[in-house]
Design a protein around this motif. Structure first.
Motif, PDB file in Angstrom:
ATOM      1  N   ALA A   1      43.008  36.260  52.459  1.00 24.67           N
ATOM      2  CA  ALA A   1      43.416  36.878  51.379  1.00 24.67           C
ATOM      3  C   ALA A   1      43.476  36.014  50.027  1.00 24.67           C
ATOM      4  O   ALA A   1      42.934  35.913  49.076  1.00 24.67           O
ATOM      5  CB  ALA A   1      44.659  37.382  51.429  1.00 24.67           C
TER       6      ALA A   1
ATOM      7  N   ALA B   1      44.642  41.423  50.862  1.00 27.08           N
ATOM      8  CA  ALA B   1      46.006  41.337  50.902  1.00 27.08           C
ATOM      9  C   ALA B   1      46.581  42.566  51.457  1.00 27.08           C
ATOM     10  O   ALA B   1      47.764  42.853  52.022  1.00 27.08           O
ATOM     11  CB  ALA B   1      46.447  41.129  49.206  1.00 27.08           C
TER      12      ALA B   1
ATOM     13  N   ALA C   1      39.447  40.899  47.678  1.00 24.81           N
ATOM     14  CA  ALA C   1      40.911  39.875  47.996  1.00 24.81           C
ATOM     15  C   ALA C   1      42.168  41.059  48.109  1.00 24.81           C
ATOM     16  O   ALA C   1      43.059  40.892  48.701  1.00 24.81           O
ATOM     17  CB  ALA C   1      41.112  39.239  46.527  1.00 24.81           C
ATOM     18  N   VAL C   2      42.152  41.991  47.118  1.00 27.64           N
ATOM     19  CA  VAL C   2      43.018  42.929  47.117  1.00 27.64           C
ATOM     20  C   VAL C   2      43.135  43.715  48.601  1.00 27.64           C
ATOM     21  O   VAL C   2      44.148  43.910  49.240  1.00 27.64           O
ATOM     22  CB  VAL C   2      42.863  44.308  46.166  1.00 27.64           C
TER      23      VAL C   2
ATOM     24  N   GLY D   1      37.415  40.732  43.574  1.00 23.83           N
ATOM     25  CA  GLY D   1      38.673  41.231  43.473  1.00 23.83           C
ATOM     26  C   GLY D   1      39.296  42.214  44.262  1.00 23.83           C
ATOM     27  O   GLY D   1      40.304  42.059  45.150  1.00 23.83           O
TER      28      GLY D   1
ATOM     29  N   TRP E   1      37.901  34.586  43.623  1.00 21.33           N
ATOM     30  CA  TRP E   1      37.855  35.648  42.411  1.00 21.33           C
ATOM     31  C   TRP E   1      38.138  35.090  41.035  1.00 21.33           C
ATOM     32  O   TRP E   1      37.504  35.149  40.170  1.00 21.33           O
ATOM     33  CB  TRP E   1      38.809  36.663  42.873  1.00 21.33           C
ATOM     34  N   VAL E   2      39.503  34.091  41.172  1.00 28.35           N
ATOM     35  CA  VAL E   2      39.809  33.504  39.880  1.00 28.35           C
ATOM     36  C   VAL E   2      38.700  32.358  39.507  1.00 28.35           C
ATOM     37  O   VAL E   2      38.486  32.354  38.393  1.00 28.35           O
ATOM     38  CB  VAL E   2      41.163  32.816  40.257  1.00 28.35           C
TER      39      VAL E   2
ATOM     40  N   THR F   1      41.105  35.426  46.843  1.00 27.90           N
ATOM     41  CA  THR F   1      41.668  35.533  45.428  1.00 27.90           C
ATOM     42  C   THR F   1      41.373  34.340  44.622  1.00 27.90           C
ATOM     43  O   THR F   1      40.925  34.477  43.629  1.00 27.90           O
ATOM     44  CB  THR F   1      43.217  35.513  45.601  1.00 27.90           C
TER      45      THR F   1
END
Ligand code: ZN
Length: 184
Positions: free
Chosen positions: A163, A94, A90-91, A87, A170-171, A167
């Motif tokens: 990104a 982003a 991913a952040v 996560g 991650w999900v 994400t």
């Protein structure tokens, strides 16, 4: 006289550890003492129940299942940390995209929006609606500019896609974790 020692004898008798002489004395007392007789009945009943109840033996394979569950429990925190790291990745991706986008927006807003915004701001007679209109106009121009720039900028696409991919991954991991019974 105290009946306490008869109770001790009863326990010994149930364990077949009471000498014969005392066993006879106990039997004689039980014949003439309702209280001790009732206690003896109760003790015998409890003893029978305990003897009949099968020792709660674990089912076959119990230890294996227990250990497997324990290992799963122990591995879950690591999975959580993995998901958190993913996560954060991913952040981070982003965050790479955002400054580029925001910087672009800022530049374009200054280029496209400044004249209109400045006019509206410096016009003392203008109402807030005019400022709003100018800002909206600037936003529209900016958005169009960003869209056109993104189309021709491979870097922006690569960053956005990475990104999105991070994400999505991650999900996916979070969903798999919750499927395993972990509530997040
Ligand atoms: Zn008694």
């Amino acid at each position: 006289m105290s009946h306490k020692h008869y109770l001790d004898w009863m326990q010994l008798a149930l364990d077949d550890a009471l000498p014969a002489a005392q066993r006879q004395e106990l039997t004689a007392h039980l014949g003439e003492c309702p209280a001790c007789s009732a206690a003896w009945d109760g003790l015998q009943r409890a003893d029978r129940l305990l003897a009949q109840a099968p020792l709660a033996a674990p089912r076959p394979g119990f230890t294996g299942r227990f250990n497997a569950r324990l290992r799963q429990r122990r591995s879950q925190p690591q999975a959580v940390w993995g998901a958190l790291a993913l996560g954060l990745g991913a952040v981070g991706a982003a965050a790479l995209v955002l400054p580029a986008g925001v910087g672009l927006l800022w530049t374009l807003a200054q280029l496209a929006g400044q004249p209109a915004t400045a006019t509206a701001l410096f016009n003392s007679a203008s109402a807030a609606s005019q400022v709003m209109l100018a800002l909206l106009n600037a936003l529209y121009v900016t958005a169009r500019g960003v869209g056109e720039l993104a189309l021709v900028s491979p870097l922006a696409w690569a960053l956005t896609l990475s990104a999105l991919g991070a994400t999505a991954l991650w999900v996916y991991v979070l969903r798999r974790l919750s499927l395993q019974g972990l509530r997040l």
